[in-house]
Design an enzyme around this catalytic site. Structure first.
Site, PDB file in Angstrom:
ATOM      1  CD  GLU A 163      -3.751  -2.115   4.686  1.00 54.10           C
ATOM      2  OE1 GLU A 163      -3.110  -1.893   3.627  1.00 54.10           O
ATOM      3  OE2 GLU A 163      -4.256  -1.220   5.378  1.00 54.10           O
TER       4      GLU A 163
HETATM    5  O1  9MR Z   1      -6.225  -1.515  -2.078  1.00 55.78           O
HETATM    6  C1  9MR Z   1      -6.508  -0.127  -2.105  1.00 55.78           C
HETATM    7  C2  9MR Z   1      -6.580   0.352  -3.551  1.00 55.78           C
HETATM    8  O2  9MR Z   1      -7.712  -0.216  -4.203  1.00 55.78           O
HETATM    9  C3  9MR Z   1      -6.659   1.863  -3.586  1.00 55.78           C
HETATM   10  O3  9MR Z   1      -6.563   2.315  -4.924  1.00 55.78           O
HETATM   11  C4  9MR Z   1      -5.520   2.455  -2.756  1.00 55.78           C
HETATM   12  C5  9MR Z   1      -5.582   3.957  -2.745  1.00 55.78           C
HETATM   13  O4  9MR Z   1      -4.546   4.512  -2.007  1.00 55.78           O
HETATM   14  O5  9MR Z   1      -5.597   1.977  -1.438  1.00 55.78           O
HETATM   15  C6  9MR Z   1      -5.405   0.609  -1.364  1.00 55.78           C
HETATM   16  O6  9MR Z   1      -5.395   0.178  -0.020  1.00 55.78           O
HETATM   17  C7  9MR Z   1      -4.357   0.743   0.783  1.00 55.78           C
HETATM   18  C8  9MR Z   1      -4.904   0.810   2.196  1.00 55.78           C
HETATM   19  O7  9MR Z   1      -6.099   1.508   2.224  1.00 55.78           O
HETATM   20  C9  9MR Z   1      -3.881   1.437   3.144  1.00 55.78           C
HETATM   21  N1  9MR Z   1      -2.622   0.756   3.085  1.00 55.78           N
HETATM   22  C10 9MR Z   1      -2.062   0.538   1.746  1.00 55.78           C
HETATM   23  C11 9MR Z   1      -3.101  -0.144   0.853  1.00 55.78           C
HETATM   24  C12 9MR Z   1      -2.523  -0.457  -0.506  1.00 55.78           C
HETATM   25  O8  9MR Z   1      -2.195   0.719  -1.164  1.00 55.78           O
END
Ligand code: 9MR
Length: 371
Positions: free
Chosen positions: A260
């Site tokens: 990520e």
């Molecule tokens: O990028 C994602 C965001 O759009 C969502 O609102 C969020 C909800 O918790 O999750 C984000 O993605 C996450 C990922 O699924 C897991 N690792 C952390 C990421 C950033 O928060």
């Protein structure tokens, strides 16, 4: 006259050699530049999965050869009620990857966040184990042979390396980790199974992560890789810390993926003593210093940071399976709304107008052949 004739004869050769010279110095895309090293991935939001914006779509296809769904495969979307699954968007996501011959990563099966409300109410261990088995088996079997790797468990650790007291831990204890990996392997024995977390390159969390991996293996679970999320900053973590982690995880026989990747360039409220993240900073100019444009000096810092990170990745390409950016361009990044809503951040390689930034050039430059 004779001279002109000679020149005309030579012209095609001159054109050909100048084209070749160009080919040698100008790599075409991220995925092509790094094709011998590891997959270069991106996270896709729902609009991108549905190919709503043609310009974004062609950029994605040109630059990336691996995809992760940023949100739509999380349990609250895919399993909204006990007896109801909704695969409409995840079917499109997998079809998109297949159509474009991309590596398809599934994110994520067991995570305490973005759970459907009905799941958070499960208190009983038998019920929780039955939920986990049904959830994992249904989803993994559905995409058996089509999804290439899964985040089986996401973010099970606290910063000190102890296990997070999630709804799964509270009902099942640490055995839930082993069971999750067993259910996933039973549903698709060939798919690569990952444990994924943030800050797990930091020494104390890394130690906890290593113990967790050993526990899964000792309990008979199959685990193929570890995902280091890589939500990083300009100054930290250090390249040494990242390198130690690549070595430590790979010494356990696991693949390492950076799952990520993004680099915030904005001030962090937690660096300010006594800061209350939730109250004071929304709308504060001090915390949102570049609302219009990133100054060139910071653009350069970001480019240098990305270059040193990718240099390390290339050094350890034999241990790294995939490097995925958390989004295609700055305009879509979650970091515009976290930890403070409504800021303008610049964490990726493409700006909000889809133009490659200096950071893109610096990552590409590392792989340029100059023969
Ligand atoms: O990028 C994602 C965001 O759009 C969502 O609102 C969020 C909800 O918790 O999750 C984000 O993605 C996450 C990922 O699924 C897991 N690792 C952390 C990421 C950033 O928060």
């Amino acid at each position: 006259m004779k001279l002109i004739n000679h020149y005309l004869l030579l012209l095609p050769l001159i054109i050909l050699s100048s084209c070749n010279a160009k080919k040698e110095t100008t790599a075409i895309s991220l995925k092509d530049s790094y094709k011998k090293d590891f997959y270069i991935g991106t996270a896709l939001d729902a609009n991108q999965i549905e190919e709503k914006n043609a310009k974004e779509d062609s950029l994605i296809k040109k630059e990336f050869n691996a995809i992760t769904a940023e949100n739509i495969m999380k349990s609250m979307f895919v399993h909204p009620a006990k007896d109801k699954y909704d695969f409409a968007l995840s079917d499109k996501f997998v079809a998109y990857g297949e159509k474009n011959k991309m590596f398809i990563h599934g994110h994520t099966l067991i995570w305490h966040s973005q759970l459907a409300p009905w799941m958070t109410e499960i208190k009983d261990s038998t019920e929780m184990k039955a939920f986990m088995k049904d959830h994992i088996t249904t989803i993994v079997s559905k995409y058996k042979g089509r999804i290439d790797s899964w985040d089986v468990v996401n973010e099970a650790l606290n910063e000190d390396g102890t296990l997070r007291k999630s709804v799964f831990f509270n009902t099942l204890g640490e055995q839930y980790l082993v069971d999750a990996f067993k259910f996933a392997a039973a549903a698709d024995p060939k798919v690569d199974l990952y444990y994924n977390d943030y800050n797990n390159e930091e020494p104390s969390k890394r130690e906890g992560n290593i113990n967790l991996i050993k526990k899964i293996k000792a309990g008979g679970g199959k685990i193929d890789g570890v995902g280091i999320q890589a939500h990083w900053r300009l100054e930290s973590p250090s390249i040494e810390t990242i390198e130690e982690s690549i070595l430590a995880y790979s010494a356990l026989g696991l693949k390492v993926a950076f799952t990520e990747l993004d680099i915030t360039v904005l001030p962090n409220p937690w660096d300010l003593k006594g800061a209350d993240v939730n109250q004071n900073f929304e709308g504060s100019a001090k915390m949102n210093p570049y609302p219009e444009k990133l100054p060139d000096s910071v653009q350069v810092k970001l480019a240098e940071r990305y270059a040193s990170i990718f240099k390390l990745f290339v050094k350890h390409k034999d241990k790294i399976s995939r490097v995925t950016f958390w989004g295609v361009h700055d305009g879509q990044s979650w970091l515009n709304d976290w930890p403070i809503r409504g800021r303008t951040n610049y964490p990726l390689l493409f700006d909000k107008d889809l133009k490659p930034k200096k950071a893109y050039q610096s990552v590409m430059k590392l792989k340029e052949t100059k023969e």
